[in-house]
Enzyme design. Structure first.
Site, PDB file in Angstrom:
ATOM      1  N   HIS A 145       3.955   3.022  12.768  1.00  0.00           N
ATOM      2  CA  HIS A 145       3.023   4.113  13.056  1.00  0.00           C
ATOM      3  C   HIS A 145       3.546   5.143  14.056  1.00  0.00           C
ATOM      4  O   HIS A 145       2.764   5.958  14.546  1.00  0.00           O
ATOM      5  CB  HIS A 145       1.669   3.585  13.552  1.00  0.00           C
ATOM      6  CG  HIS A 145       0.938   2.748  12.559  1.00  0.00           C
ATOM      7  ND1 HIS A 145      -0.360   2.322  12.767  1.00  0.00           N
ATOM      8  CD2 HIS A 145       1.303   2.247  11.353  1.00  0.00           C
ATOM      9  CE1 HIS A 145      -0.742   1.580  11.727  1.00  0.00           C
ATOM     10  NE2 HIS A 145       0.257   1.525  10.864  1.00  0.00           N
ATOM     11  N   ASP A 165      -0.034   4.361   1.235  1.00  0.00           N
ATOM     12  CA  ASP A 165      -0.207   5.340   2.309  1.00  0.00           C
ATOM     13  C   ASP A 165       0.554   4.974   3.568  1.00  0.00           C
ATOM     14  O   ASP A 165       0.923   3.815   3.790  1.00  0.00           O
ATOM     15  CB  ASP A 165      -1.690   5.531   2.632  1.00  0.00           C
ATOM     16  CG  ASP A 165      -2.352   4.252   3.153  1.00  0.00           C
ATOM     17  OD1 ASP A 165      -2.061   3.174   2.600  1.00  0.00           O
ATOM     18  OD2 ASP A 165      -3.152   4.347   4.094  1.00  0.00           O
ATOM     19  N   GLU A 191      -4.827   1.932   2.767  1.00  0.00           N
ATOM     20  CA  GLU A 191      -4.914   0.736   3.605  1.00  0.00           C
ATOM     21  C   GLU A 191      -5.024   1.108   5.073  1.00  0.00           C
ATOM     22  O   GLU A 191      -5.746   0.456   5.840  1.00  0.00           O
ATOM     23  CB  GLU A 191      -3.679  -0.140   3.379  1.00  0.00           C
ATOM     24  CG  GLU A 191      -3.731  -1.496   4.070  1.00  0.00           C
ATOM     25  CD  GLU A 191      -3.141  -1.503   5.486  1.00  0.00           C
ATOM     26  OE1 GLU A 191      -3.266  -2.527   6.163  1.00  0.00           O
ATOM     27  OE2 GLU A 191      -2.565  -0.463   5.906  1.00  0.00           O
ATOM     28  N   GLU A 192      -4.332   2.166   5.472  1.00  0.00           N
ATOM     29  CA  GLU A 192      -4.268   2.518   6.880  1.00  0.00           C
ATOM     30  C   GLU A 192      -5.601   3.021   7.439  1.00  0.00           C
ATOM     31  O   GLU A 192      -5.778   3.078   8.654  1.00  0.00           O
ATOM     32  CB  GLU A 192      -3.174   3.561   7.126  1.00  0.00           C
ATOM     33  CG  GLU A 192      -1.762   3.097   6.795  1.00  0.00           C
ATOM     34  CD  GLU A 192      -1.244   2.046   7.755  1.00  0.00           C
ATOM     35  OE1 GLU A 192      -1.984   1.665   8.687  1.00  0.00           O
ATOM     36  OE2 GLU A 192      -0.109   1.589   7.577  1.00  0.00           O
ATOM     37  N   HIS A 196       0.814  -1.219   0.000  1.00  0.00           N
ATOM     38  CA  HIS A 196       0.000   0.000   0.000  1.00  0.00           C
ATOM     39  C   HIS A 196       0.848   1.270   0.000  1.00  0.00           C
ATOM     40  O   HIS A 196       1.949   1.318   0.544  1.00  0.00           O
ATOM     41  CB  HIS A 196      -1.014  -0.002   1.147  1.00  0.00           C
ATOM     42  CG  HIS A 196      -0.443  -0.052   2.529  1.00  0.00           C
ATOM     43  ND1 HIS A 196      -0.070   1.073   3.235  1.00  0.00           N
ATOM     44  CD2 HIS A 196      -0.223  -1.104   3.369  1.00  0.00           C
ATOM     45  CE1 HIS A 196       0.364   0.729   4.434  1.00  0.00           C
ATOM     46  NE2 HIS A 196       0.277  -0.586   4.547  1.00  0.00           N
ATOM     47  N   ASP A 243       3.245  -6.814   3.733  1.00  0.00           N
ATOM     48  CA  ASP A 243       2.829  -5.784   4.697  1.00  0.00           C
ATOM     49  C   ASP A 243       2.939  -6.266   6.131  1.00  0.00           C
ATOM     50  O   ASP A 243       2.349  -5.680   7.033  1.00  0.00           O
ATOM     51  CB  ASP A 243       1.383  -5.355   4.380  1.00  0.00           C
ATOM     52  CG  ASP A 243       0.974  -4.086   5.096  1.00  0.00           C
ATOM     53  OD1 ASP A 243       1.849  -3.301   5.499  1.00  0.00           O
ATOM     54  OD2 ASP A 243      -0.244  -3.881   5.263  1.00  0.00           O
ATOM     55  N   ASP A 257       6.018   0.794   6.793  1.00  0.00           N
ATOM     56  CA  ASP A 257       4.647   0.311   6.590  1.00  0.00           C
ATOM     57  C   ASP A 257       3.945   1.298   5.642  1.00  0.00           C
ATOM     58  O   ASP A 257       3.384   2.279   6.099  1.00  0.00           O
ATOM     59  CB  ASP A 257       3.946   0.241   7.944  1.00  0.00           C
ATOM     60  CG  ASP A 257       2.523  -0.255   7.878  1.00  0.00           C
ATOM     61  OD1 ASP A 257       2.144  -0.809   6.843  1.00  0.00           O
ATOM     62  OD2 ASP A 257       1.795  -0.060   8.868  1.00  0.00           O
TER      63      ASP A 257
END
Length: 440
Positions: A379, A80, A175-176, A78, A198, A141
């Site tokens: 994150h 994002d 995705e997030e 992904h 991922d 990520d």
């Protein structure tokens, strides 16, 4: 260009997603990044490249052998990064041959990545690590996954002696915020199965995830001057608090692990007149998941018995455990396990304590387990990724493509006991449905 070169270039793009815009992609930076990747894929010479208006980028590495029975395998990552922390002006640095102990990320702000708080650091002593400057997340990520996929297909193009079938790749937005698979065109992607790159630390292989729902409980009160409120005021804040403590205190994220589910209070918004509690409900087991939702109905009814008509409940399912879609085609797990072993990686089959695009894609008809991308502490400012882990992830992709094309079973075979038809690495692998070893 190496996987590290690509990664360090990709994290410069600000692709933080935003669930409040109601757009796809939710932020313009994701499309800018997708356009950059589209250009790179064209320069590499991939085929069937497409980038749609929603930011979904797809491409094909064509087969380089004559066999016509080789399944088309896909790899997905992904675009994002998480809304939890800024991904703008990411300034990564490489800690060469990490010697152990604390890593000072930001001297001025006193931000330190320490094994006393993150003991997993001790697993990577002697390796080169990519870390943040303490002001942003890193973006492993899932920009590590993107870098690994492109590096792998680049390697395959430069090594035609490695035979492979058609390989499809895709990079999707959002995705997030849980929307990565919403507009993913599975039919256009046209793969027999795929893997999302991922996952977390090296060796992770995941095909079980939470069943997930969101619950909003709204409490409607009545405000009266507190000096004259007896038998008149209905304080929605107090009633909401009463509801919250009725849920099991130990069934929360901070008290659970592994296959244990939970209730998670994610927000409280309220006044005396109106209060809303928002929860996420998670469980790997579908029956327990359904019982957790029933518990919300029960507690709402209980509140309304004491305070008639005060509480209302909304529950919406978000995604389901992909295991039920992977089990019938579990050969795709066998292939990933064998590929990791071939790359000298020890497989760690673990449940995902969260969701993944692969779960939603599996229920859309594209079986899609999750493979490690190598990053840790996603994150946040303490995110890091060991360089050898990224290199191994890229190698695993290459090995999967090789194994799918060279399986000695010659493609699809069927179990004589249940007629279960699946792609086999070897003819002697037992049937995942019955355990039988016999084949036709």
């Amino acid at each position: 260009m190496t996987v590290v070169d690509r990664f360090l270039q990709y994290v410069k793009f600000d692709t933080q997603s935003d669930e409040l815009t109601n757009l796809t992609p939710s932020t313009p930076g994701q499309m800018i990044f997708a356009q950059h990747l589209e250009k790179e894929l064209r320069e590499l010479g991939l085929k069937d490249i497409s980038l749609d208006d929603n930011g979904y980028l797809m491409a094909t590495l064509p087969a380089n052998c004559d066999r016509t029975d080789i399944p088309t395998v896909g790899f997905i990552a992904h675009l994002d990064t998480s809304p939890d922390m800024s991904g703008r002006h990411v300034s990564p640095r490489i800690v060469e041959k990490y010697a152990g102990g604390d890593i000072v990320l930001n001297q001025e702000k006193g931000i330190v990545l320490s094994p006393s708080e993150f003991p997993e650091l001790e697993h990577y002593v002697g390796q080169d690590l990519i870390v943040t400057d303490g002001n942003t997340l890193l973006g492993a990520d899932d920009k590590a996954g993107i870098a690994e996929i492109i590096t792998a297909v680049d390697y395959l193009m430069k090594h035609p002696e490695i035979k492979h079938g058609d390989v499809r790749i895709a990079f999707n937005p959002d995705e997030e915020i849980g929307k990565g698979a919403h507009k993913f065109d599975v039919e256009r992607f046209a793969a027999d199965w795929a893997y999302t790159m991922d996952g977390g630390e090296i060796g992770e292989l995941e095909y079980e995830n939470f069943n997930a729902a969101v619950a909003k409980v709204t409490f409607t009160g009545r405000n009266v001057h507190p000096g004259y409120a007896k038998h008149k005021m209905i304080n929605s804040l107090r009633i909401a608090t009463q509801f919250a403590i009725m849920l099991p205190r130990w069934e929360t994220p901070e008290h659970t692990e592994g296959y244990e589910g939970f209730y998670h209070l994610v927000s409280i918004e309220g006044t005396v007149e109106k209060t809303t509690l928002t929860y996420i409900i998670r469980d790997h087991d579908r029956d327990r998941f359904e019982r957790r939702k029933k518990e919300f109905e029960h507690l709402t009814l209980k509140i309304n018995n004491e305070f008639p008509g005060v509480a209302s409940l909304e529950i919406a399912d978000q995604y389901y455990n992909m295991r039920e879609k992977i089990e019938p085609v579990k050969h795709i797990i066998d292939i990933a396990v064998e590929a990791m072993k071939a790359a000298d990686v020890t497989p760690k089959v673990v449940p995902i304590r969260g969701g993944t695009d692969g779960a939603q894609l599996s229920f859309k008809g594209l079986p899609c387990p999750n493979i490690f991308a190598g990053g840790l502490n996603f994150h946040g400012r303490y995110e890091f990724v060991p360089i050898p882990s990224m290199e191994k992830a890229s190698q695993v992709i290459v090995e999967i493509c090789r194994l799918v094309a060279t399986a000695d079973a010659g493609g699809f075979t069927s179990c004589i006991d249940c007629n279960h038809r699946a792609y086999r690495l070897r003819k002697d692998l037992p049937c995942h449905r019955t355990g039988a070893a016999s084949r036709v």
